[in-house]
Scaffold this motif. Structure first.
Motif, PDB file in Angstrom:
ATOM      1  N   VAL A  97     -37.762  -0.637 147.586  1.00 30.84           N
ATOM      2  CA  VAL A  97     -37.534  -0.763 146.095  1.00 30.84           C
ATOM      3  C   VAL A  97     -37.008   0.781 145.926  1.00 30.84           C
ATOM      4  O   VAL A  97     -37.580   1.842 145.953  1.00 30.84           O
ATOM      5  CB  VAL A  97     -38.966  -0.835 145.099  1.00 30.84           C
ATOM      6  CG1 VAL A  97     -38.494  -0.885 143.986  1.00 30.84           C
ATOM      7  CG2 VAL A  97     -39.512  -2.295 145.575  1.00 30.84           C
ATOM      8  N   HIS A 112     -34.794  -4.493 142.443  1.00 28.30           N
ATOM      9  CA  HIS A 112     -35.687  -3.914 141.845  1.00 28.30           C
ATOM     10  C   HIS A 112     -35.682  -2.484 141.832  1.00 28.30           C
ATOM     11  O   HIS A 112     -35.134  -1.785 142.729  1.00 28.30           O
ATOM     12  CB  HIS A 112     -37.058  -4.271 142.350  1.00 28.30           C
ATOM     13  CG  HIS A 112     -37.260  -5.549 143.099  1.00 28.30           C
ATOM     14  ND1 HIS A 112     -37.283  -6.762 142.180  1.00 28.30           N
ATOM     15  CD2 HIS A 112     -37.416  -6.422 144.078  1.00 28.30           C
ATOM     16  CE1 HIS A 112     -37.454  -7.952 142.696  1.00 28.30           C
ATOM     17  NE2 HIS A 112     -37.444  -7.786 143.774  1.00 28.30           N
ATOM     18  N   GLU A 128     -42.296  -7.368 138.694  1.00 25.27           N
ATOM     19  CA  GLU A 128     -41.421  -7.604 139.859  1.00 25.27           C
ATOM     20  C   GLU A 128     -40.233  -7.041 139.834  1.00 25.27           C
ATOM     21  O   GLU A 128     -39.559  -6.853 140.742  1.00 25.27           O
ATOM     22  CB  GLU A 128     -41.617  -9.260 140.105  1.00 25.27           C
ATOM     23  CG  GLU A 128     -42.703  -9.984 140.247  1.00 25.27           C
ATOM     24  CD  GLU A 128     -43.510  -9.964 138.984  1.00 25.27           C
ATOM     25  OE1 GLU A 128     -42.941 -10.118 137.895  1.00 25.27           O
ATOM     26  OE2 GLU A 128     -44.824 -10.244 138.954  1.00 25.27           O
ATOM     27  N   GLY A 129     -39.545  -6.813 138.511  1.00 28.44           N
ATOM     28  CA  GLY A 129     -38.188  -6.212 138.545  1.00 28.44           C
ATOM     29  C   GLY A 129     -38.610  -4.764 138.504  1.00 28.44           C
ATOM     30  O   GLY A 129     -38.734  -4.123 139.213  1.00 28.44           O
ATOM     31  N   THR A 130     -37.949  -4.303 137.269  1.00 29.42           N
ATOM     32  CA  THR A 130     -37.874  -2.775 137.015  1.00 29.42           C
ATOM     33  C   THR A 130     -39.187  -2.401 136.225  1.00 29.42           C
ATOM     34  O   THR A 130     -39.475  -2.848 135.314  1.00 29.42           O
ATOM     35  CB  THR A 130     -36.634  -2.359 136.211  1.00 29.42           C
ATOM     36  OG1 THR A 130     -35.396  -2.743 136.751  1.00 29.42           O
ATOM     37  CG2 THR A 130     -36.597  -0.631 135.770  1.00 29.42           C
TER      38      THR A 130
END
Length: 630
Positions: free
Chosen positions: A498, A392, A429-431
């Motif tokens: 993150v 992430h 939840e990712g970038t």
């Protein structure tokens, strides 16, 4: 403020012709039995027109011809004022009326403001002094002040006029046309109906002239009888009254005087301290405070606003002076002004297995790439298998919107940003992606937590409006560090580890210092990339970017050739990934090259260790066999 004596020309001509005619036919001067010390204070502001000033001269000359002037009779002095005070001639200068008239006719107006209070102060302290020709108080010669003005004073008159009256000076206030009646009443002696004149017509002018002569020529009861006044006797038409010297007040018998302690009377209104002076008082504040404009209230001195504290971070004003303080995570150096980052890792037994990183008033432990921090916050998991976990990234783009970019190039910049978005896995939840534009100021176009898909991000980028103006890159870096990566803006908590990535896009030299906040960004664990176009300064790009600069700095000579920078960015962030079409920007953990290298290396070492153990066992067997044979 209008000029003095702003009467209409027809009224003035009508007035002065009969006035001079009256004087010429009046015979001997009517005031031969009552000498005076008489001072005229004439308003001489800039709005006086030439014919009006000539009218004023005639007015003074006309009054002089009604008086018995001389050193042993009535002494006359003339003062003119505007923003300053000028003595035309003092009381003791002339004994002949002709000399006085000559000086008045040579009078040149000052043509400035209207400081009436200043003029009354001058008359009280200078013009009516014995050095200027006033007779000693013991001779009981009445002191008369005639103030002629045309408008509202630009300073205070009530207090200084009250002081003059308390010293036995009788004040006549003559206002012309638009003069402020309240100011006239504040200046004049009582009764006001006999000492305040507002000149608006011929009848009023004539009444003033006649009444003024009658008042000046009345019998001096102070000189004719034993008045019984302890300090001063003030003659008025048909009677008299007693007054006291400054610092005293009249007793109940209206003749004797009592000393005044205005501070003790409790009516001073001073917030802190009251200091008595003869006839007055003044307020004083405690240490660390300053007197406000009302001369009574006090407020704490803000030493920090004086601009000489030299504090690197923050200045806090105290009663003893300015004190410097540092922001969170910093400590004050012995010089009392400078700050440095507080490194708790060097001051405590942190217990981190791999690496300790100071963060303000705390610290955190880090693990090497591919290993995760365990629940105790100090130990690291064993090496993760190749491929790592899904990565992430929190990515903030700082886009230069200065005037040098130009509108058409700014559109190319937005297209370039959207091309970056195309190879990102944008999701909550990712970038996560945030965009900040900067010029002479900084504006958050959208924060990290606002959009959850690439399509939403790209649409928001296209809607960004060009700011123009300057290039404050340092201010933008500060905004990014202090705001853009905050949880309130959508950044994920540090405990989740993150990665935080900042990408600065600029086309020229910054107009402010970037060094402090570029370094601060890296201290905060933000991986910095710098993209320069055109006249961008290589030294600044390198200072902004993380190390090594070759992997974190990209440059294009013009805006139309920026597309190749995408490949450079992909190769820098994930060097082991292909850089062809369809390559996505992944989190550093998804860049598997380092993890795979570590895995292969450890695997090789483990294999060597196993082989070494086998060789050792064989050697030991051979030694046992040889021993048995012997």
């Amino acid at each position: 403020m209008k000029g003095p004596l702003c009467w209409s020309l027809p009224v003035l001509l009508v007035f002065f012709q009969p006035w001079e005619t009256q004087l010429q036919s009046a015979g001997p001067p009517p005031c031969t039995a009552r000498p005076l010390d008489l001072v005229f204070v004439i308003d001489s502001s800039r709005s006086v027109r030439p014919f009006e000033f000539e009218t004023m001269r005639q007015f003074l000359v006309g009054l002089l011809r009604s008086l018995d002037v001389g050193l042993n009779a009535t002494r006359v002095g003339v003062i003119q004022y505007s923003s300053q005070v000028q003595s035309v001639f003092p009381l003791g200068a002339f004994s002949r009326r002709e000399d006085m008239e000559r000086a008045i006719r040579a009078l040149v107006p000052l043509a400035q403001g209207t400081m009436t209070g200043l003029a009354i102060q001058y008359a009280m302290t200078v013009a009516f002094s014995e050095a200027e020709g006033a007779r000693p108080r013991a001779q009981r010669v009445p002191r008369v002040l005639v103030v002629v003005t045309d408008g509202r004073p630009q300073d205070r008159v009530a207090e200084v006029a009250a002081q003059a009256r308390s010293r036995g000076i009788e004040i006549y206030a003559v206002g012309v046309q638009r003069a402020d009646v309240g100011s006239l009443r504040a200046m004049a002696s009582p009764p006001l109906d006999q000492h305040v004149f507002l000149v608006e017509s011929f009848d009023l002018i004539q009444d003033f002239g006649l009444q003024f002569q009658g008042r000046l020529c009345g019998k001096d009861l102070c000189a004719a009888r034993d008045h019984g006044c302890q300090h001063q006797c003030v003659n008025t038409p048909g009677t008299f009254h007693c007054t006291c010297d400054p610092g005293y007040k009249l007793a109940a018998d209206k003749k004797n005087c009592l000393a005044i302690d205005q501070c003790a009377e409790g009516s001073h209104g001073c917030e802190h301290h009251c200091v008595s002076t003869p006839g007055s008082y003044f307020c004083r504040c405690r240490a660390g405070f300053t007197l406000q404009q009302d001369q009574r209230s006090c407020r704490a001195i803000d030493y920090c606003t004086l601009g000489n504290h030299s504090c690197q971070h923050m200045c806090v004003s105290t009663l003893g002076g300015p004190q410097c303080r540092c922001r969170a995570g910093h400590e004050l150096l012995p010089d009392g002004r400078s700050c440095r980052v507080r490194d708790l890792c060097n001051g405590v037994d942190h217990g981190c297995e791999f690496q300790c990183v100071s963060e303000g008033f705390s610290y955190r432990c880090l693990c090497p790439e591919g290993r995760r921090l365990q629940a105790d916050g100090k130990s690291c998991d064993p090496l993760l298998p190749a491929g790592c976990r899904e990565g992430h990234v929190d990515l903030v783009l700082l886009v230069d919107g200065s005037k040098s970019v130009r509108p058409q190039n700014f559109e190319l910049v937005k297209r370039f940003v959207n091309q970056i978005v195309d190879f990102l896995d944008v999701s909550p939840e990712g970038t996560r992606v945030g965009l900040v534009q900067f010029s002479s100021r900084v504006r958050t176009e959208f924060p990290l937590g606002r959009y959850g898909t690439a399509a939403e991000v790209k649409q928001a980028v296209l809607a960004v409006e060009y700011m123009e103006r300057g290039t404050m890159t340092g201010l933008a870096l500060r905004h990014m560090v202090e705001h853009s990566f905050s949880e309130a803006q959508g950044a994920r908590p540090r405990a989740l580890h993150v990665p935080r990535v900042g990408l600065v896009f600029t086309d020229g030299r910054s107009q402010d210092d970037i060094s402090v906040w570029a370094a601060r960004a890296k201290e905060e664990g933000i991986v910095m990339y710098a993209v320069g176009v055109g006249k961008a300064v290589e030294e600044e790009l390198r200072e902004i970017a993380s190390e090594p600069a070759e992997m974190h700095v990209s440059y294009s000579p013009d805006f139309s050739a920026m597309s190749h920078l995408l490949d450079n960015l992909k190769g820098s962030i994930c060097p082991e990934e292909g850089i062809g079409a369809g390559t996505e920007l992944r989190s550093p953990c998804e860049c598997e090259s380092l993890v795979e290298f570590q895995g292969r290396t450890l695997g090789a070492l483990e294999s060597l260790a196993q082989k070494l153990a086998q060789v050792t066992e064989r050697l030991e067997d051979l030694e046992r066999q040889l021993a048995n044979q012997q």
